[in-house]
Design a protein around this motif. Sequence first.
Motif, mmCIF file in Angstrom:
data_model
loop_
_atom_site.group_PDB
_atom_site.id
_atom_site.type_symbol
_atom_site.label_atom_id
_atom_site.label_comp_id
_atom_site.label_asym_id
_atom_site.label_seq_id
_atom_site.Cartn_x
_atom_site.Cartn_y
_atom_site.Cartn_z
ATOM 1 N N GLU A 1 56.942 42.032 40.016
ATOM 2 C CA GLU A 1 56.844 42.473 38.635
ATOM 3 C C GLU A 1 57.421 41.381 37.734
ATOM 4 O OE1 GLU A 1 57.318 47.216 38.727
ATOM 5 O OE2 GLU A 1 59.151 46.159 39.283
ATOM 6 N N HIS A 2 57.145 41.479 36.427
ATOM 7 C CA HIS A 2 57.819 40.581 35.500
ATOM 8 C C HIS A 2 57.817 41.148 34.089
ATOM 9 C CE1 HIS A 2 54.032 38.961 33.800
ATOM 10 N NE2 HIS A 2 53.578 38.840 35.035
ATOM 11 N N GLU A 3 58.768 40.689 33.307
ATOM 12 C CA GLU A 3 58.892 41.083 31.914
ATOM 13 C C GLU A 3 57.855 40.357 31.074
ATOM 14 O OE1 GLU A 3 62.640 42.109 29.145
ATOM 15 O OE2 GLU A 3 62.733 40.167 30.165
ATOM 16 N N ASN A 4 57.251 41.102 30.125
ATOM 17 C CA ASN A 4 56.239 40.582 29.197
ATOM 18 C C ASN A 4 54.920 40.284 29.917
ATOM 19 O OD1 ASN A 4 58.153 40.613 27.049
ATOM 20 N ND2 ASN A 4 58.932 38.630 27.767
ATOM 21 N N ASP A 5 53.830 40.483 29.202
ATOM 22 C CA ASP A 5 52.512 40.205 29.750
ATOM 23 C C ASP A 5 51.555 39.968 28.587
ATOM 24 O OD1 ASP A 5 50.617 39.825 31.697
ATOM 25 O OD2 ASP A 5 50.199 41.952 32.008
ATOM 26 N N GLY A 6 50.929 38.813 28.567
ATOM 27 C CA GLY A 6 49.978 38.494 27.512
ATOM 28 C C GLY A 6 48.666 38.014 28.105
ATOM 29 N N GLU A 7 47.606 38.781 27.908
ATOM 30 C CA GLU A 7 46.279 38.386 28.372
ATOM 31 C C GLU A 7 45.276 38.701 27.268
ATOM 32 O OE1 GLU A 7 45.505 39.018 32.564
ATOM 33 O OE2 GLU A 7 47.559 39.710 32.859
ATOM 34 N N GLY A 8 44.089 38.144 27.354
ATOM 35 C CA GLY A 8 43.184 38.339 26.234
ATOM 36 C C GLY A 8 41.786 37.831 26.472
ATOM 37 N N VAL A 9 41.085 37.557 25.355
ATOM 38 C CA VAL A 9 39.681 37.167 25.416
ATOM 39 C C VAL A 9 39.385 36.181 24.294
ATOM 40 C CG1 VAL A 9 39.033 39.199 24.032
ATOM 41 C CG2 VAL A 9 37.293 38.023 25.386
ATOM 42 N N LEU A 10 38.561 35.194 24.609
ATOM 43 C CA LEU A 10 37.995 34.271 23.625
ATOM 44 C C LEU A 10 36.562 34.704 23.344
ATOM 45 C CD1 LEU A 10 37.658 31.523 22.044
ATOM 46 C CD2 LEU A 10 36.982 30.537 24.257
ATOM 47 N N LEU A 11 36.246 34.929 22.070
ATOM 48 C CA LEU A 11 34.875 35.225 21.669
ATOM 49 C C LEU A 11 34.277 34.004 20.988
ATOM 50 C CD1 LEU A 11 35.074 38.875 20.247
ATOM 51 C CD2 LEU A 11 34.642 38.119 22.590
ATOM 52 N N VAL A 12 33.061 33.662 21.362
ATOM 53 C CA VAL A 12 32.333 32.531 20.807
ATOM 54 C C VAL A 12 31.304 33.074 19.825
ATOM 55 C CG1 VAL A 12 30.913 30.526 21.321
ATOM 56 C CG2 VAL A 12 32.676 31.267 22.970
ATOM 57 N N VAL A 13 31.492 32.758 18.558
ATOM 58 C CA VAL A 13 30.635 33.290 17.503
ATOM 59 C C VAL A 13 29.873 32.132 16.868
ATOM 60 C CG1 VAL A 13 30.543 34.549 15.317
ATOM 61 C CG2 VAL A 13 32.235 35.184 17.063
ATOM 62 N N GLU A 14 28.552 32.165 16.975
ATOM 63 C CA GLU A 14 27.732 31.093 16.417
ATOM 64 C C GLU A 14 27.536 31.307 14.916
ATOM 65 O OE1 GLU A 14 24.822 28.635 18.691
ATOM 66 O OE2 GLU A 14 23.463 30.161 17.866
#
Length: 355
Positions: free
Chosen positions: A142-155
């Motif tokens: 386990e670990h403290e803090n968690d940051g994940e996400g997504v990159l969107l490509v918008v033309e």
Amino acid sequence: MQPIRRQSHGVIARAVVPVAVMLLSACGASSLEEESVGEAQQALATGVGSSAFRAALAKRWAPIHYQDVDVTGSHSLSGRSDYISRVDFDGDWSGTNNWDNAASKPLTAHAYQSVVETSSHWYIVYTFFHPRDWSDTIFDTEHENDGEGVLLVVERDGSEYGKLIGAVTVAHKDFFSFLPDGSPISAGSESVDGKLSFATFEGVQHPITAQEAKGHGLKAWPAYDIVGDGVKYYPSLTTAEEPSSATDSDVRYKLIDMYGSEGLWQRRGLSELFASEGTLRGDTSGGCGLIAGLCSTNSANAPWGWDDGNDGSIQRGEIASDPAKLAAYYFSPSSRFSTTYTFNPFKGIGDPNAP
């Protein structure tokens, strides 16, 4: 303070309002509430150098976000450990008490957005934060803090907010790419991992993303999905809600400008929050680790610290700081992507906080 709640109204279409009025309301309780309609129109003309337009653009494409929830185990907090929130949900900018305070502080829903611009595309990163990356088995770290996400490509196709043509998501130490039906791009040096799906919210189509429970890897739905308990989040520029339960299907998350006064970019040198460049500080206090030695420290990253270790020439953090390079590598034809930035605070180009 009690979290804001409102009557559930589901995903329904609404009448389209004039652009200037939408931009005027886009920043809600912040600075745009005091802007005139004329100033909002000027913000649209200015482009992403304006926080008003960044807010409107980020809201337009912000994901409908499915969060799988696990209510079992002593570290789940009856499902609260899977709720998204903001890094300073507990009222301070220390990274080493977030695991501890998740049990007692409201976890109102937020996500960070950062916009980068070239002449051909807008790149929008959405970062979802959890105070805990947790487990209900003694065999997992386990670990403290968690940051994940997504990159969107918008033309930038000449329309107001462009056309969403692709996405790259972050699931632990790997990136996964997804394309919508009819996208003008295809697999490049990396394979395409699935389809980017959409649903209607407030009268327009938004992509659907989903995160796992516990470890919170993120992919486009339905590559990940809610299994049993889960929360469905919908974007807002004014409202942050805490789920009423682990099965709440109508929760607003508030978008925060990564570059703004509430964001993380201005605080990248804050030692209480960051252990090193792009790495959030976290320790083993508060009961992290079901058995001794199974809680790791300084294990979560901000977007400029995200990395896929086996995607060729793409370096750590470039999913946020050099997304045009990443898009030209991940997708084909690469010639479709200008790699000259007109706005990129990660590289000091058009930084809204520069003197």
